[in-house]
Write an enzyme that holds these catalytic residues in place. Structure first.
Site, PDB file in Angstrom:
ATOM      1  N   HIS B 137       0.875  -1.174   0.000  1.00 56.47           N
ATOM      2  CA  HIS B 137       0.000   0.000   0.000  1.00 56.47           C
ATOM      3  C   HIS B 137       0.917   1.231   0.000  1.00 56.47           C
ATOM      4  O   HIS B 137       2.026   1.175   0.524  1.00 56.47           O
ATOM      5  CB  HIS B 137      -0.830  -0.054   1.282  1.00 56.47           C
ATOM      6  CG  HIS B 137      -1.910   0.967   1.402  1.00 56.47           C
ATOM      7  ND1 HIS B 137      -1.662   2.267   1.755  1.00 56.47           N
ATOM      8  CD2 HIS B 137      -3.258   0.873   1.228  1.00 56.47           C
ATOM      9  CE1 HIS B 137      -2.817   2.930   1.805  1.00 56.47           C
ATOM     10  NE2 HIS B 137      -3.796   2.104   1.479  1.00 56.47           N
ATOM     11  N   ASP B 214       2.920  -4.648   8.058  1.00 55.61           N
ATOM     12  CA  ASP B 214       1.712  -3.857   7.897  1.00 55.61           C
ATOM     13  C   ASP B 214       0.539  -4.828   7.999  1.00 55.61           C
ATOM     14  O   ASP B 214       0.269  -5.593   7.077  1.00 55.61           O
ATOM     15  CB  ASP B 214       1.754  -3.157   6.527  1.00 55.61           C
ATOM     16  CG  ASP B 214       0.416  -2.554   6.132  1.00 55.61           C
ATOM     17  OD1 ASP B 214      -0.564  -2.688   6.890  1.00 55.61           O
ATOM     18  OD2 ASP B 214       0.352  -1.952   5.040  1.00 55.61           O
ATOM     19  N   GLN B 217      -4.686  -5.256   6.734  1.00 52.65           N
ATOM     20  CA  GLN B 217      -5.647  -6.165   6.104  1.00 52.65           C
ATOM     21  C   GLN B 217      -5.625  -7.554   6.738  1.00 52.65           C
ATOM     22  O   GLN B 217      -6.477  -8.384   6.421  1.00 52.65           O
ATOM     23  CB  GLN B 217      -5.350  -6.302   4.603  1.00 52.65           C
ATOM     24  CG  GLN B 217      -5.488  -5.009   3.827  1.00 52.65           C
ATOM     25  CD  GLN B 217      -6.924  -4.517   3.770  1.00 52.65           C
ATOM     26  OE1 GLN B 217      -7.874  -5.310   3.835  1.00 52.65           O
ATOM     27  NE2 GLN B 217      -7.101  -3.215   3.655  1.00 52.65           N
ATOM     28  N   LYS B 240     -10.567  -1.006  10.570  1.00 50.07           N
ATOM     29  CA  LYS B 240     -10.718  -2.196   9.716  1.00 50.07           C
ATOM     30  C   LYS B 240     -11.030  -3.423  10.581  1.00 50.07           C
ATOM     31  O   LYS B 240     -11.424  -4.467  10.086  1.00 50.07           O
ATOM     32  CB  LYS B 240      -9.458  -2.432   8.892  1.00 50.07           C
ATOM     33  CG  LYS B 240      -9.222  -1.336   7.843  1.00 50.07           C
ATOM     34  CD  LYS B 240      -8.150  -1.734   6.862  1.00 50.07           C
ATOM     35  CE  LYS B 240      -7.432  -0.563   6.241  1.00 50.07           C
ATOM     36  NZ  LYS B 240      -8.191   0.131   5.222  1.00 50.07           N
ATOM     37  N   CYS B 378      -4.776   2.506  -3.622  1.00 45.00           N
ATOM     38  CA  CYS B 378      -3.555   3.052  -3.033  1.00 45.00           C
ATOM     39  C   CYS B 378      -2.394   2.099  -3.222  1.00 45.00           C
ATOM     40  O   CYS B 378      -1.518   1.971  -2.346  1.00 45.00           O
ATOM     41  CB  CYS B 378      -3.743   3.364  -1.542  1.00 45.00           C
ATOM     42  SG  CYS B 378      -4.985   4.622  -1.256  1.00 45.00           S
TER      43      CYS B 378
END
Lengths: 148, 420
Positions: B137, B214, B217, B240, B378
């Site tokens: 991202h 990261d 997600q 999220k 993104c």
């Protein structure tokens, strides 16, 4: 007609499928690039300007049906117009797309077919990208045009 | 809390996952959009909130609102206790050793920027190298580019193959004596690929290189155990994970956090201030200048309570079923190409339709009540890699149903009809 049918009219789908003036103008004396940073759409507009009149105008780039059709119809409409007339049309198209035209977009002629866009706020920038770009080309701006 | 016990009931170990009962916990899922039932398939952008999270925000502002870590009065003590209890819930949720390793931030983006500036500027020198991957991202690319410009370091990129998996042989070849950091996604937001991070971390550590994951997600789909993964930093967003927007978490290994300078200066991050010298506060407060998003932190704690009552084995099975069914249904549609076909995937189905731009797909789907993301997600380098300007992305959560996948497929047929 539903909002969706209004947005994706036959004429728009046709311009999307077979865009007019989708080419490079070799002797263009005005050129600008436009980006929509939100979605990554980009367009390059070429103009051949002579004695203050747009003798030829074309575009290339990638984007959705609305942005492509809008650019295609724009080139067809601008050919032969004076710079001042092009600027006036830009103002009126912008008003129509954002729903700010008090006459419902009567001043834009054939381009009224794009008026369905104002019911889809997220898509207004798609339709206005080519217009911002040609405006930048005519003003000789060196910075790429954006819809922001 | 009512919602939690309700869920615990619907997730009995023996029974199968009762998605209809879970859906009742999410008031927004009852909405109609353009006269059609909402089919929310934009969970990769943000998750919907269960009633217990909404109630927690309401309860905080109705009966606890106060500033934390300073007042001696009743409300301030209540608010501080609730906020710190949320930190402890987060610690437990990702199995960190200590709650001083849990730093509240605004979201994943801020967490990565914090590490880039505080760890990066402190520990990297000109000529050093940072490894990222081609499926990051923008928020795991740009903070490193800014750092590279500041100190003269260099980004190295792990390539991806045609299925959207990292090319691990190339990854191994990227290490050299200048490699100082690896920062990669756990699950790709644009492709859904689950990255084999545990093995990759082991490799990085063999070279003495710390690793940031990261997890934006990953957290809604996978159980995260930072000790088992052995990562050095783990970043994720609350929203999220079905919590409020504006709050997120940076997990950092205490030894590294201790050595890092503060991120921002201000209140709460100091222990003593004079004009001659300021002493910084202990972890985690050293990195938490200013009044934080107190309600957000408490709301995230409520989301974690809710998720902890779910049977994650059943959730994984349900989500796997949704994704395989959606993949099969969509693969049947003429001119549809799925972008991202990794063997291990979670939650995401990205696709392009021949001769139709993703924005047009998104607009027509919306008219059918189906919410998806259309664009470059993104992740412009990913789009370039696959030679497409944009994709349409359906992203799933545990409250989605097979019927919703059918609604998605029907809506895509409508797109085909409009565009002939």
């Amino acid at each position: 007609m539903s909002d969706l049918d209004d947005l994706y009219q036959e004429v728009i789908l046709d311009h999307n499928k077979s865009p007019r003036n989708y080419r490079v103008i070799a002797d263009a004396n005005r050129k600008a690039e436009g980006y929509n940073p939100l979605c990554g759409d980009h367009v390059t507009v070429y103009v051949h300007l002579e004695d203050g009149v747009i003798r030829d105008v074309s575009f290339q780039g990638s984007g959705c049906a609305i942005s492509k059709a809008s650019a295609s119809m724009m080139t067809a409409e601008l050919k032969g117009k004076s710079e001042a007339a092009a600027e006036e049309l830009f103002e009126n198209v912008h008003k129509m797309l954002t729903g700010a035209a008090d006459d419902g977009g009567e001043k834009v002629g054939k381009l009224k077919i794009l008026s369905g866009v104002c019911k889809f706020p997220a898509r207004v920038k798609c339709a206005s990208l080519a217009w911002h770009t040609v405006n930048a080309a005519l003003h000789g701006d060196n910075q790429p045009a954006t819809t922001e | 809390m009512k919602a939690v016990s309700h869920l615990a009931e619907s997730c009995n170990a023996a029974g199968s996952f009762d998605v209809q009962r879970v859906r009742e916990d999410f008031p927004i899922l009852k909405l109609k959009v353009h006269g059609k039932p909402l089919v929310y398939l934009d969970n990769g952008a943000t998750g919907q909130k269960p009633q217990c999270v909404i109630d927690a925000l309401n309860a905080y502002y109705s009966a606890e609102n106060s500033n934390i870590h300073r007042g001696v009065h009743y409300l301030s003590e209540r608010a501080t206790a609730a906020y710190e209890a949320a930190r402890e819930k987060i610690r437990g949720f990702i199995n960190a050793r200590s709650d001083k390793e849990i730093i509240f931030v605004r979201g994943t983006t801020e967490a990565i920027n914090l590490v880039a500036q505080c760890y990066g500027r402190g520990s990297l020198r000109a000529g050093d190298e940072i490894i990222v991957s081609a499926m990051e991202h923008h928020s795991n690319i740009v903070p490193w580019q800014i750092l590279c410009e500041q100190i003269g370091a260099r980004l190295r990129v792990i390539p991806i193959n045609h299925d959207g998996e990292l090319v691990l042989e190339e990854y191994h070849r990227l290490f050299n004596s200048r490699t100082k950091l690896l920062s990669i996604t756990h699950v790709s937001n644009a492709l859904g690929t689950v990255v084999p991070v545990k093995e990759m971390i082991a490799t990085a550590h063999e070279h003495g290189v710390p690793v940031l994951l990261d997890g934006a997600q990953a957290v809604p789909h996978l159980r995260i155990d930072v000790q088992d993964l052995d990562c050095d930093f783990y970043a994720f967003s609350g929203h999220k994970l079905f919590g409020p927007t504006g709050v997120g978490v940076l997990y950092g290994r205490a030894e590294l956090l201790e050595k890092m300078p503060p991120y921002q200066g201000g209140g709460d991050m100091i222990s003593l201030v004079t004009f001659e010298k300021t002493h910084y506060n202990v972890l985690p407060y050293k990195f938490e200048a200013g009044t934080p998003h107190i309600a957000g932190g408490i709301g995230l704690g409520a989301a974690i309570d809710y998720l902890s009552a779910l049977n994650w084995g059943q959730i994984a099975a349900h989500e796997h079923k949704l994704l395989s069914y959606a993949t099969e249904r969509l693969a049947d549609i003429d001119g549809l190409r799925i972008i991202g076909t990794a063997k291990e995937k979670a939650g995401v189905l990205s696709f392009v339709l021949e001769n139709v731009h993703a924005h047009d797909v998104g607009t027509i789907l919306d008219q059918e009540g189906v919410a998806v993301r259309a664009g470059h997600h993104c992740a412009m380098p990913v789009m370039q890699r696959f030679g497409v300007p944009a994709t349409t992305r359906a992203s799933f959560a545990f409250y989605n149903t097979i019927e919703e996948v059918d609604a998605l497929a029907r809506a895509i047929y409508r797109v085909r009809k409009v565009f002939g």
